[in-house]
Scaffold this motif. Sequence first.
Motif, PDB file in Angstrom:
ATOM      1  N   ILE A 104     -32.428 -46.560  30.506  1.00 37.39           N
ATOM      2  CA  ILE A 104     -31.490 -47.821  31.118  1.00 37.39           C
ATOM      3  C   ILE A 104     -32.657 -48.929  31.405  1.00 37.39           C
ATOM      4  O   ILE A 104     -32.404 -50.108  31.277  1.00 37.39           O
ATOM      5  N   PRO A 179     -19.250 -43.040  26.014  1.00 37.18           N
ATOM      6  CA  PRO A 179     -18.084 -43.396  27.116  1.00 37.18           C
ATOM      7  C   PRO A 179     -18.763 -43.658  28.238  1.00 37.18           C
ATOM      8  O   PRO A 179     -19.920 -43.478  28.839  1.00 37.18           O
ATOM      9  N   ASP A 206     -24.483 -48.133  26.474  1.00 33.77           N
ATOM     10  CA  ASP A 206     -24.880 -47.062  27.311  1.00 33.77           C
ATOM     11  C   ASP A 206     -24.064 -45.842  26.653  1.00 33.77           C
ATOM     12  O   ASP A 206     -23.054 -45.546  26.949  1.00 33.77           O
ATOM     13  N   HIS A 242     -30.428 -34.547  26.991  1.00 32.51           N
ATOM     14  CA  HIS A 242     -30.419 -33.383  27.721  1.00 32.51           C
ATOM     15  C   HIS A 242     -28.691 -33.252  28.321  1.00 32.51           C
ATOM     16  O   HIS A 242     -28.476 -32.396  29.146  1.00 32.51           O
ATOM     17  N   LYS A 243     -28.289 -33.873  27.564  1.00 32.71           N
ATOM     18  CA  LYS A 243     -26.526 -33.807  27.851  1.00 32.71           C
ATOM     19  C   LYS A 243     -25.979 -33.257  26.579  1.00 32.71           C
ATOM     20  O   LYS A 243     -26.372 -31.993  26.214  1.00 32.71           O
TER      21      LYS A 243
HETATM   22  C1  LIG Z   1     -22.833 -43.075  31.150  1.00 30.57           C
HETATM   23  C2  LIG Z   1     -24.098 -42.468  31.843  1.00 30.57           C
HETATM   24  N1  LIG Z   1     -24.954 -43.431  31.735  1.00 30.57           N
HETATM   25  C3  LIG Z   1     -26.236 -42.860  32.629  1.00 30.57           C
HETATM   26  C4  LIG Z   1     -26.323 -42.044  33.005  1.00 30.57           C
HETATM   27  C5  LIG Z   1     -27.633 -41.551  33.752  1.00 30.57           C
HETATM   28  O1  LIG Z   1     -28.213 -40.566  33.294  1.00 30.57           O
HETATM   29  P1  LIG Z   1     -29.455 -39.375  33.828  1.00 30.57           P
HETATM   30  O2  LIG Z   1     -28.517 -38.975  35.137  1.00 30.57           O
HETATM   31  O3  LIG Z   1     -29.817 -38.628  32.779  1.00 30.57           O
HETATM   32  O4  LIG Z   1     -30.310 -40.514  34.619  1.00 30.57           O
HETATM   33  C6  LIG Z   1     -25.213 -41.139  32.964  1.00 30.57           C
HETATM   34  C7  LIG Z   1     -25.273 -39.675  33.847  1.00 30.57           C
HETATM   35  O5  LIG Z   1     -24.666 -38.916  33.974  1.00 30.57           O
HETATM   36  C8  LIG Z   1     -24.240 -41.245  32.454  1.00 30.57           C
HETATM   37  O6  LIG Z   1     -23.057 -40.531  32.298  1.00 30.57           O
END
Ligand SMILES: Cc1ncc(COP(=O)(O)O)c(C=O)c1O
Length: 417
Positions: A104, A179, A206, A242-243
């Motif tokens: 992001i 989402p 995102d 990694h999700k």
């Molecule tokens: C919609 C969304 N955007 C961004 C992120 C940020 O990701 P990270 O924790 O891998 O930096 C998350 C994390 O849960 C998320 O759910």
Amino acid sequence: MTTYTLPSRGASWAGIKGRLAELQSLDWSHRDGRLPLHCYYANDDVSQVAAEAYAMFASTNALAPVAFPSTRQMEQEVVAMALGLLHGPSGSAGCMTSGGTESIILAVKAARDFAAATRPRKQPNIVLPRSVHPAFDKAAHLLGLTVRRTALQPGYRCDVAALEAAMDEDTILLVASAPSLPYGLVDPIAEVGQLALRTGTWLHVDSCIGGMLAPFVAKLGYPVPPFDFAVPGVRSMSADLHKFGYSAKGASLVLYRDEADLDYQYCRFDAWPKGDYFTPTLAGTRSGGTIASAWAVMHFLGEEGYLATTARLMRLRDHYIAGFRALGLEVLGPPDLAVVTVTAPQANIFSIADDMRERGWYMSLVAEPPAIQQTVNLVHEQVAERYFDDLAAAVQQGAARAAAGIEAHDARAVVTY
Ligand SMILES: Cc1ncc(COP(=O)(O)O)c(C=O)c1O
């Protein structure tokens, strides 16, 4: 501060491993299904592939693709595979990063530097629905941008008219989620795309949660609102490996419709004694481990494996939705993917969550509206029945408390991440 010093002499690996196991016992297990978020599981074989591939490349450094060409090749192949899933057109491109937050920050930087190069503004701002991840505020803070968060529709998706109303000539970026984390709902990306095109504004989607899940959910025939590069106006995306990509932690993607936009993300520098220095992402040194882990899992599962995993996941998600509803709880949405957010119209959901904690469940809470949340993945298959037995008892206790007029506590005070 604890005083903890480097041991004067080294210890044996066997001893250290025992100590690590002790430390690990402090943690919630990511394998017993009692965590409703933070960890994503497909099956034991996938976890092993993710870990072994990581270990094989843990000491390589993707900062130096000349020394480690394998890391560049794997990264390019992971990016290409993801772009294939997300309808990246010819000329689309991207990079692997350490996580959603880095993806992001990089996309916001690219949008900022593009704006600065094409039409500089005095105080550039970014406009986004209230439900987007705080990583955008972190990015804006780092990059000297102002954030305007807008109210949502009553159904918790982005209100496109509110986005438009918040924009002005200094707006350089629109954001929507696919989402959103608080609600698990995909924003009306097609409409936001139209707004972006009409106003000539960069749109970032995102899809950190959905990027590696939604394509398979859609292929299985579930209704998924259009959210990716197939939508006109979507210029960049974030998608976490990694999700629901099931890679080892530390792997995400930042993707662009047009390779030329990558240039605004990159960092190049040569005014120091060592000459040219180039990094595509925020990091300098980047472990090849995360890259290899994502590459290996994607090849291990293949489309067939992701589809089979997702089919089971969606059946489990539906089981959770039905289980919540059977207890008189309200499921927001309905959810587009696997994040299920649940309110209790007749009781205090946070006191129900407290009861669940006492029964050994880690609880994920949402503040607005007060809700509990379950990011369903296959680690929860083994515990779904026990979860709903305990939840039924907790809901009953909550109803008794509500009937007796006992308020548990201030809702906001207990929200933990
Ligand atoms: C919609 C969304 N955007 C961004 C992120 C940020 O990701 P990270 O924790 O891998 O930096 C998350 C994390 O849960 C998320 O759910």
